[in-house]
Design an enzyme around this catalytic site. Structure first.
Site, short mmCIF file in Angstrom:
data_model
loop_
_atom_site.label_atom_id
_atom_site.label_comp_id
_atom_site.label_asym_id
_atom_site.label_seq_id
_atom_site.Cartn_x
_atom_site.Cartn_y
_atom_site.Cartn_z
CD GLU A 33 32.84 31.00 37.36
OE1 GLU A 33 33.88 31.52 37.82
OE2 GLU A 33 32.64 30.83 36.15
CB THR A 35 35.44 25.01 42.26
OG1 THR A 35 36.01 25.65 41.11
CG2 THR A 35 34.13 24.37 41.89
CB SER A 67 42.71 54.53 35.43
OG SER A 67 41.93 53.82 34.49
N GLY A 124 33.64 45.70 35.97
CA GLY A 124 32.49 45.08 36.62
C GLY A 124 31.83 43.99 35.82
N GLY A 126 33.02 40.84 35.37
CA GLY A 126 33.36 39.48 35.79
C GLY A 126 34.47 38.85 34.97
CB SER A 128 39.74 38.77 36.17
OG SER A 128 39.11 37.69 36.78
CB SER A 130 39.82 43.64 40.54
OG SER A 130 39.28 42.33 40.57
CD GLU A 163 40.10 41.02 44.33
OE1 GLU A 163 38.92 41.08 43.97
OE2 GLU A 163 41.05 41.01 43.52
CG ASP A 175 39.32 35.86 39.23
OD1 ASP A 175 38.96 34.80 38.71
OD2 ASP A 175 38.55 36.68 39.75
#
Length: 388
Positions: A33, A35, A67, A124, A126, A128, A130, A163, A175
């Site tokens: 994480e 990294t 959406s 939200g 974590g 991924s 997005s 992003e 991601d």
């Protein structure tokens, strides 16, 4: 869900004639994480949770984004002649950023398109959501506009570029890479320094991967994510006074410990220590997995969490409650925060016989200590982005 997507598309845009269907997964990172932007190794896998899309070209210069997850926002209409990030665009800044990035990379669109999406990745969390939407958009564009010279890795790069430069989050490549390149029942051992990778089978004969959602939403733009990246950059520059490196991921623990005084800032030293040690943990963890030593893999997951909590400072009280509860349960092989941090989810490997106890104990303990319920997902590892 496919029928509902098609029906919604037809209701919004007259019919669904000629519309195509797509899916991109979410991802969970098992270890490695923070990294990826430090030139280190990561070990994510794609999930069977993800984002579904239906899309069709238009014959004008308008794009329509809708959406089902945020239907209160309605249809967001944007012109190809106005590719700008705006708060009023809401979630559509993510697909819009990819359209913008395509143009930046020499693939400007000659007409617009309509796009309807729905996802079962908690927003939200974590996992991924997005990156899933970004890769989905890239997949849609290459298909609708017959852009044949972009590989799935190119789409991952474009998603990251969007992003970083459109949405303002200085994320690494992990991601988008995991979303684009996932493989069923395998995790991806990725060296982010050169994007070399190998698929590693995840054969948990007597255990499950359980994701626990703290229901604390993080927003990486508003959080200290970009600050952490800058702190690592500063530490790397300081180390370059004596070391011939371009990224912290090039160091082992011994070399780092011998030169860490060069950094000259206690906080930045801790951030860099995490980046270096976490990278080495990830390499060790994959070796352990390949050797069939799941208990060592779990112990390294636990060490990863401690480092993310104490050295990198990206955990939070609610996440630590989840992890501490998990660690107290016999049969939990390993548990840690996953994703960018500041909320979101934990990932745990739990023996089959302990799954029910895990969900019951962590669920009750979390509700009592935090005051709201957590959500649990027993996940399967799935394939990457694809046209359906």
């Amino acid at each position: 869900m496919k029928e509902q997507l098609v029906q919604t598309f037809a209701t919004l845009f007259g019919d669904s004639e000629g519309a195509n269907h797509y899916f991109t997964p979410g991802r969970v990172n098992l270890i490695g994480e923070h990294t990826d932007y430090n030139g280190g190794h990561v070990f994510p896998c794609a999930l069977t949770l993800g984002t579904y899309g239906v899309a069709r070209k238009r014959n004008d210069r308008l794009m329509h984004f809708y959406s089902l997850n945020v239907d209160s926002v309605g249809v967001i209409e944007i012109s190809l002649d106005d590719l700008n990030h705006r708060n009023s665009h809401s979630w559509a800044n993510y697909p819009l950023g990819v359209v913008w990035a395509f143009k930046e990379k020499g693939h400007a669109l000659d007409c617009g398109f309509d796009m309807v999406i729905w996802g079962d990745i908690p927003n939200g969390s974590g996992l991924s959501s997005s990156a899933s939407v970004e890769v989905l958009t890239g997949l849609i564009l290459t298909d609708l506009f017959a852009i044949a010279d972009l590989s799935m890795i190119d789409l991952a790069r474009i998603g990251q570029y969007a992003e970083n430069n459109f949405c303002g989050i200085n994320c690494g490549i992990m991601d988008q890479f995991a979303v684009a390149m996932g493989k069923k029942d395998h995790a991806i051992f990725l060296d982010t320094a050169d994007l070399s990778y190998e698929y590693v089978p995840i054969q948990l004969t007597d255990a499950k991967i359980i994701i626990t959602n703290s229901k604390v939403k993080h927003s990486l733009v508003d959080s200290a994510y970009n600050q952490r990246r800058q702190e690592c950059t500063d530490a790397c520059i300081a180390l370059q006074k004596e070391l011939n490196i371009t990224a912290l991921g090039q160091l082992d623990e011994k070399t780092f410990d011998a030169h860490k005084e060069l950094i000259g800032d206690a906080i930045k030293e801790k951030r860099a220590k995490h980046a270096v040690y976490e990278n080495q943990r990830t390499i060790q963890a994959v070796k352990a997995l390949n050797a069939g030593d799941i208990n060592k893999f779990g112990a390294l997951m636990n060490q990863s969490h401690i480092s993310l909590r104490d050295d990198y400072g990206v955990s939070c009280e609610e996440i630590d409650v989840l992890v501490d509860l998990a660690w107290s349960i016999p049969g939990v092989i390993g548990s840690r925060i996953t994703g960018g941090g500041f909320g979101g989810c934990t990932v745990s490997i739990v023996t089959n016989s302990a799954v029910d106890t895990f969900i019951d104990t962590v669920g009750k303990g979390y509700l009592k200590k935090v005051g709201h319920a957590a959500e649990f997902y027993t996940v399967d590892i799935g394939d990457g982005a694809r046209k359906l």
